[in-house]
Write a protein that holds these residues in place. Structure first.
Motif, PDB file in Angstrom:
ATOM      1  N   ASP A  73     -71.986 151.314   8.770  1.00 46.78           N
ATOM      2  CA  ASP A  73     -72.089 152.704   9.235  1.00 46.78           C
ATOM      3  C   ASP A  73     -70.769 153.462   9.012  1.00 46.78           C
ATOM      4  OD1 ASP A  73     -73.398 154.864  10.334  1.00 46.78           O
ATOM      5  OD2 ASP A  73     -72.720 154.419  12.365  1.00 46.78           O
ATOM      6  N   VAL A  74     -70.288 153.436   7.767  1.00 41.04           N
ATOM      7  CA  VAL A  74     -68.984 154.054   7.462  1.00 41.04           C
ATOM      8  C   VAL A  74     -69.150 155.553   7.216  1.00 41.04           C
ATOM      9  CG1 VAL A  74     -67.048 154.096   5.843  1.00 41.04           C
ATOM     10  CG2 VAL A  74     -68.042 151.911   6.520  1.00 41.04           C
ATOM     11  N   TRP A  75     -68.389 156.337   7.977  1.00 41.73           N
ATOM     12  CA  TRP A  75     -68.388 157.799   7.856  1.00 41.73           C
ATOM     13  C   TRP A  75     -66.981 158.261   7.522  1.00 41.73           C
ATOM     14  CZ3 TRP A  75     -72.472 161.318   9.396  1.00 41.73           C
ATOM     15  CH2 TRP A  75     -73.650 160.660   9.815  1.00 41.73           C
ATOM     16  N   LYS A  76     -66.902 159.262   6.663  1.00 40.28           N
ATOM     17  CA  LYS A  76     -65.591 159.871   6.392  1.00 40.28           C
ATOM     18  C   LYS A  76     -65.806 161.311   5.933  1.00 40.28           C
ATOM     19  CE  LYS A  76     -61.224 160.114   6.033  1.00 40.28           C
ATOM     20  NZ  LYS A  76     -60.336 159.888   7.198  1.00 40.28           N
ATOM     21  N   ALA A  77     -64.990 162.204   6.459  1.00 38.08           N
ATOM     22  CA  ALA A  77     -65.057 163.612   6.038  1.00 38.08           C
ATOM     23  C   ALA A  77     -63.651 164.113   5.724  1.00 38.08           C
ATOM     24  CB  ALA A  77     -65.670 164.460   7.148  1.00 38.08           C
ATOM     25  N   PHE A  78     -63.537 164.907   4.672  1.00 41.57           N
ATOM     26  CA  PHE A  78     -62.311 165.668   4.389  1.00 41.57           C
ATOM     27  C   PHE A  78     -62.751 167.130   4.359  1.00 41.57           C
ATOM     28  CE2 PHE A  78     -61.864 161.679   2.021  1.00 41.57           C
ATOM     29  CZ  PHE A  78     -60.695 161.181   2.574  1.00 41.57           C
ATOM     30  N   LEU A 133     -68.623 160.525   3.234  1.00 37.98           N
ATOM     31  CA  LEU A 133     -69.466 159.357   3.483  1.00 37.98           C
ATOM     32  C   LEU A 133     -70.231 159.601   4.777  1.00 37.98           C
ATOM     33  CD1 LEU A 133     -66.878 156.509   2.713  1.00 37.98           C
ATOM     34  CD2 LEU A 133     -68.666 157.363   1.207  1.00 37.98           C
ATOM     35  N   THR A 134     -71.534 159.388   4.738  1.00 38.03           N
ATOM     36  CA  THR A 134     -72.338 159.700   5.931  1.00 38.03           C
ATOM     37  C   THR A 134     -73.176 158.489   6.337  1.00 38.03           C
ATOM     38  OG1 THR A 134     -73.951 160.706   4.449  1.00 38.03           O
ATOM     39  CG2 THR A 134     -72.464 162.199   5.564  1.00 38.03           C
ATOM     40  N   GLY A 135     -72.499 157.458   6.747  1.00 33.96           N
ATOM     41  CA  GLY A 135     -73.189 156.287   7.255  1.00 33.96           C
ATOM     42  C   GLY A 135     -73.567 155.295   6.178  1.00 33.96           C
ATOM     43  N   VAL A 136     -72.556 154.674   5.569  1.00 37.96           N
ATOM     44  CA  VAL A 136     -72.815 153.701   4.498  1.00 37.96           C
ATOM     45  C   VAL A 136     -72.879 152.292   5.088  1.00 37.96           C
ATOM     46  CG1 VAL A 136     -71.900 152.659   2.385  1.00 37.96           C
ATOM     47  CG2 VAL A 136     -71.695 155.124   2.739  1.00 37.96           C
ATOM     48  N   ASN A 137     -73.953 151.604   4.780  1.00 36.15           N
ATOM     49  CA  ASN A 137     -74.103 150.198   5.168  1.00 36.15           C
ATOM     50  C   ASN A 137     -74.277 149.375   3.893  1.00 36.15           C
ATOM     51  OD1 ASN A 137     -74.385 150.091   8.245  1.00 36.15           O
ATOM     52  ND2 ASN A 137     -75.750 151.762   7.651  1.00 36.15           N
ATOM     53  N   LEU A 138     -73.411 148.398   3.716  1.00 33.38           N
ATOM     54  CA  LEU A 138     -73.473 147.601   2.483  1.00 33.38           C
ATOM     55  C   LEU A 138     -72.823 146.249   2.735  1.00 33.38           C
ATOM     56  CD1 LEU A 138     -74.024 147.539  -0.658  1.00 33.38           C
ATOM     57  CD2 LEU A 138     -71.717 148.445  -0.945  1.00 33.38           C
ATOM     58  N   VAL A 165     -63.608 156.772  -2.238  1.00 32.56           N
ATOM     59  CA  VAL A 165     -63.242 156.813  -0.811  1.00 32.56           C
ATOM     60  C   VAL A 165     -63.729 155.535  -0.127  1.00 32.56           C
ATOM     61  CG1 VAL A 165     -63.610 158.033   1.377  1.00 32.56           C
ATOM     62  CG2 VAL A 165     -63.198 159.330  -0.708  1.00 32.56           C
ATOM     63  N   LEU A 166     -64.970 155.149  -0.434  1.00 30.90           N
ATOM     64  CA  LEU A 166     -65.522 153.926   0.165  1.00 30.90           C
ATOM     65  C   LEU A 166     -64.676 152.716  -0.236  1.00 30.90           C
ATOM     66  CD1 LEU A 166     -67.871 152.791   1.890  1.00 30.90           C
ATOM     67  CD2 LEU A 166     -69.066 152.310  -0.235  1.00 30.90           C
ATOM     68  N   LEU A 167     -64.285 152.687  -1.529  1.00 28.51           N
ATOM     69  CA  LEU A 167     -63.474 151.566  -2.014  1.00 28.51           C
ATOM     70  C   LEU A 167     -62.144 151.510  -1.253  1.00 28.51           C
ATOM     71  CD1 LEU A 167     -64.116 149.562  -4.324  1.00 28.51           C
ATOM     72  CD2 LEU A 167     -62.539 150.845  -5.753  1.00 28.51           C
ATOM     73  N   LYS A 168     -61.556 152.686  -1.031  1.00 28.95           N
ATOM     74  CA  LYS A 168     -60.253 152.712  -0.350  1.00 28.95           C
ATOM     75  C   LYS A 168     -60.359 152.317   1.124  1.00 28.95           C
ATOM     76  CE  LYS A 168     -57.651 155.625  -3.419  1.00 28.95           C
ATOM     77  NZ  LYS A 168     -56.870 156.819  -3.656  1.00 28.95           N
ATOM     78  N   THR A 169     -61.530 152.535   1.733  1.00 23.46           N
ATOM     79  CA  THR A 169     -61.662 152.114   3.135  1.00 23.46           C
ATOM     80  C   THR A 169     -61.640 150.583   3.255  1.00 23.46           C
ATOM     81  OG1 THR A 169     -64.078 152.077   3.044  1.00 23.46           O
ATOM     82  CG2 THR A 169     -63.051 154.142   3.779  1.00 23.46           C
ATOM     83  N   THR A 170     -61.930 149.894   2.138  1.00 26.30           N
ATOM     84  CA  THR A 170     -62.005 148.432   2.178  1.00 26.30           C
ATOM     85  C   THR A 170     -60.696 147.813   2.661  1.00 26.30           C
ATOM     86  OG1 THR A 170     -63.378 148.658   0.200  1.00 26.30           O
ATOM     87  CG2 THR A 170     -62.753 146.418   0.835  1.00 26.30           C
ATOM     88  N   GLY A 208     -73.022 160.875  -0.153  1.00 18.93           N
ATOM     89  CA  GLY A 208     -72.429 160.128   0.948  1.00 18.93           C
ATOM     90  C   GLY A 208     -73.261 159.004   1.513  1.00 18.93           C
ATOM     91  N   LYS A 209     -74.440 158.765   0.918  1.00 19.07           N
ATOM     92  CA  LYS A 209     -75.301 157.682   1.409  1.00 19.07           C
ATOM     93  C   LYS A 209     -75.683 156.767   0.253  1.00 19.07           C
ATOM     94  CE  LYS A 209     -77.704 159.661   5.392  1.00 19.07           C
ATOM     95  NZ  LYS A 209     -76.980 158.904   6.387  1.00 19.07           N
ATOM     96  N   LEU A 210     -75.965 155.518   0.570  1.00 21.37           N
ATOM     97  CA  LEU A 210     -76.441 154.616  -0.473  1.00 21.37           C
ATOM     98  C   LEU A 210     -77.904 154.933  -0.759  1.00 21.37           C
ATOM     99  CD1 LEU A 210     -74.940 151.115   0.295  1.00 21.37           C
ATOM    100  CD2 LEU A 210     -74.513 152.562  -1.682  1.00 21.37           C
ATOM    101  N   ARG A 211     -78.181 155.282  -1.984  1.00 24.68           N
ATOM    102  CA  ARG A 211     -79.561 155.658  -2.338  1.00 24.68           C
ATOM    103  C   ARG A 211     -80.303 154.465  -2.914  1.00 24.68           C
ATOM    104  NH1 ARG A 211     -81.869 161.221  -3.547  1.00 24.68           N
ATOM    105  NH2 ARG A 211     -83.918 160.654  -4.325  1.00 24.68           N
ATOM    106  N   PHE A 212     -79.527 153.555  -3.534  1.00 22.21           N
ATOM    107  CA  PHE A 212     -80.174 152.408  -4.166  1.00 22.21           C
ATOM    108  C   PHE A 212     -79.198 151.232  -4.163  1.00 22.21           C
ATOM    109  CE2 PHE A 212     -80.595 149.680  -7.839  1.00 22.21           C
ATOM    110  CZ  PHE A 212     -81.954 149.403  -7.891  1.00 22.21           C
ATOM    111  N   VAL A 213     -79.720 150.058  -3.855  1.00 24.72           N
ATOM    112  CA  VAL A 213     -78.956 148.816  -4.041  1.00 24.72           C
ATOM    113  C   VAL A 213     -79.928 147.790  -4.598  1.00 24.72           C
ATOM    114  CG1 VAL A 213     -77.488 147.041  -3.004  1.00 24.72           C
ATOM    115  CG2 VAL A 213     -77.538 149.321  -2.007  1.00 24.72           C
TER     116      VAL A 213
END
Lengths: 256, 260
Positions: free
Chosen positions: A6-11, A16-21, A41-46, A217-222
């Protein structure tokens, strides 16, 4: 294993609006999607280069955001990060740049000959001749060579995880194929967990175990490359084949 | 009424920005202090920075200090001739150079030559992801980049000011002889007449304060740079403005704090 929960980030605007992976150990996952959808951005949150506004990232079950500064440094050492434009240090030559990828303690204690051996080994692994590049400054290298030096720096410390931020952006087709091949080889030989943020769909489909598509900002496909190719989702289709992409582009241009 | 509202809004925004920067600088200072006290700052990096700052700035410091001494001496000579005993010129030049011109002119040289470079250098590293690269490699940019620059500033600025004071005094003495015919002994007599040993300590104390604020502001501004080449330009300009204002404010605070 890397888990995004549930990763969120705003500038100013939400990125990112709630990424689960979840990326399994030893897996190579490519992340694709339109520009500006938060892949980097998601990569940098890692490794907490960017702190999520909400949610958490876990590496091998340990939450990155709550780690102490010292523990965070240790966790970062498990990860090799390949930056979009290599991010080599301009004032340092290739040897100094790559040797920085070794843990600080090892750099202090190892004999210089051992450091040199490991740096040369990494450079050879990315198809660079140490004799030719070792004393060169980043400004004296071509774009493709800089990317490969960046890759050598990321792998010299023998990380368990490799994060690639658009590793082939700006490269010609030959260098793109070379870097894609290197990513594949490194993943196979070193059994590392890899996340590759890329716009190179062909490369992504060839080198990945799974492909993730981030959209708005969301995962559409995995899913697997095969599932990606056969998906009916129009956004995935636009990425999967050129004709669909051209049609989507035309539609956007025709919109008032 | 609208003008007053705009003025108050502007003041409020300015206060928020100043508080934001002051907080950032405070945290940076604290982190540098912790890294230094734990012995985690590489001496080689400090020496490299000190050489770059000191040796590189020396020629310009010499030029400004010679000119400060000469101009003070010439103006004093012009005003005193025929009205005040000329040996007083020695005191005026000594006080002006040691208490004011030596530290402030050296600080301005360091702002232009060192402070602007630090902001541009770290700003470029920030926008080209080199700072992120350092973090990803398990290195702390505060320890590797900020601390050596601050420690070098603290070491080098008093040295440069000491040199500037001596050179400025000597230049003033020579100018007094050439301009109004005041002999060296008379000049030195006048200089000693109103001299307090505290003056030199005050001068070096001021230099140390400048040696802290120039690298700390420039480093802080560099590390928070955003927005590509344009952002680096903006950050460097803002940094130079902040450094000049800070030096002048500190300069105004020093006499009531240390000379009364």
């Amino acid at each position: 294993m890397i888990e995004y929960e549930d990763v969120w980030k705003a500038f100013d605007v939400p990125v990112l609006t709630g990424v689960n992976l979840r990326v399994e150990t030893g897996e190579t996952l490519s992340m694709v999607g339109p520009s500006g959808t938060g892949k980097s951005v998601l990569l940098k949150t890692t490794i907490e280069l960017i702190t999520p506004d909400r949610g958490s990232v876990r590496i091998d079950g340990e939450t990155v955001g709550t780690a102490s500064p010292r523990r965070l440094q240790e966790m970062r050492r498990k990860v090799g990060y390949v930056f979009q434009y290599a991010a080599l240090f301009d004032s340092m030559n290739v040897f100094d740049n790559v040797s920085l990828g070794l843990p600080e303690q090892e750099l202090k204690t190892l004999p210089r000959s051992e450091v040199l051996r490991r740096v040369c080994q990494s450079l050879e692994e990315v198809n660079l001749d140490p004799a030719l590049v070792l004393t060169k400054l980043p400004a004296e290298l071509s774009g493709g060579m800089r990317k490969r030096v960046g890759l050598a720096r990321a792998i010299v410390g023998e990380p368990e995880i490799l994060l690639y931020d658009e590793p082939v952006t700006g490269l010609d087709p030959v260098n793109t194929a070379t870097v894609d091949r290197l990513i594949l080889d490194i993943a196979e030989h070193r059994n590392v967990t890899s996340i590759v943020v890329t716009h190179d769909i062909e490369g992504a489909l060839q080198l990945s175990d799974r492909v993730a598509l981030l959209d708005h900002g969301k995962l559409r496909f995995v899913g697997t490359p095969e599932e990606f190719r056969s998906s009916d989702d129009p956004v995935v289709r636009a990425f999967a084949d050129r004709e669909a992409a051209a049609a989507a582009a035309l539609k956007i241009m025709e919109e008032p | 009424m609208a003008l007053l509202q705009r003025l108050l809004r502007g003041l409020g925004r300015g206060a928020v920005v100043t508080a934001h920067h002051a907080g950032g600088i405070g945290i940076l200072l604290w982190r540098i202090a912790v890294a230094t006290l734990r012995g985690r700052v590489a001496l080689r990096d400090v020496v490299d920075q000190a050489v770059e700052m000191g040796v590189g700035s020396l020629p310009l410091v010499l030029v400004t200090s010679v000119l400060s001494g000469v101009v003070t001496s010439q103006q004093g000579g012009y005003q005193f001739t025929g009205s005040i005993p000329l040996y007083v010129l020695g005191s005026v030049v000594a006080s002006s150079v040691v208490l004011e011109l030596g530290p402030v002119m050296t600080a301005f040289v360091l702002i232009g030559r060192v402070g602007a470079r630090i902001t541009a250098e770290l700003g470029t590293m920030q926008v080209s992801e080199q700072i992120d690269a350092l973090l990803s490699l398990g290195r702390d940019p505060v320890r590797v980049l900020a601390a050596p620059r601050l420690l070098a500033g603290i070491l080098v600025t008093p040295l440069l000011v000491g040199i500037a004071n001596c050179v400025g005094l000597f230049a003033g003495m020579v100018a007094a002889r050439l301009d109004v015919g005041l002999g060296y002994e008379s000049f030195l007599y006048g200089a000693r007449l109103f001299w307090h040993n505290w003056d030199m300590f005050y001068s070096l104390l001021k230099a140390t304060a400048f040696g802290v604020i120039i690298p700390i502001i420039s480093t802080h501004m560099g590390l928070r740079t955003r927005g590509g080449a344009e952002g680096v330009g903006r950050a460097t300009t803002a940094s130079v403005v902040f450094m000049i204002i800070s030096v002048l404010v500190l300069d105004a605070l020093f006499p009531p704090l240390f000379l009364n």
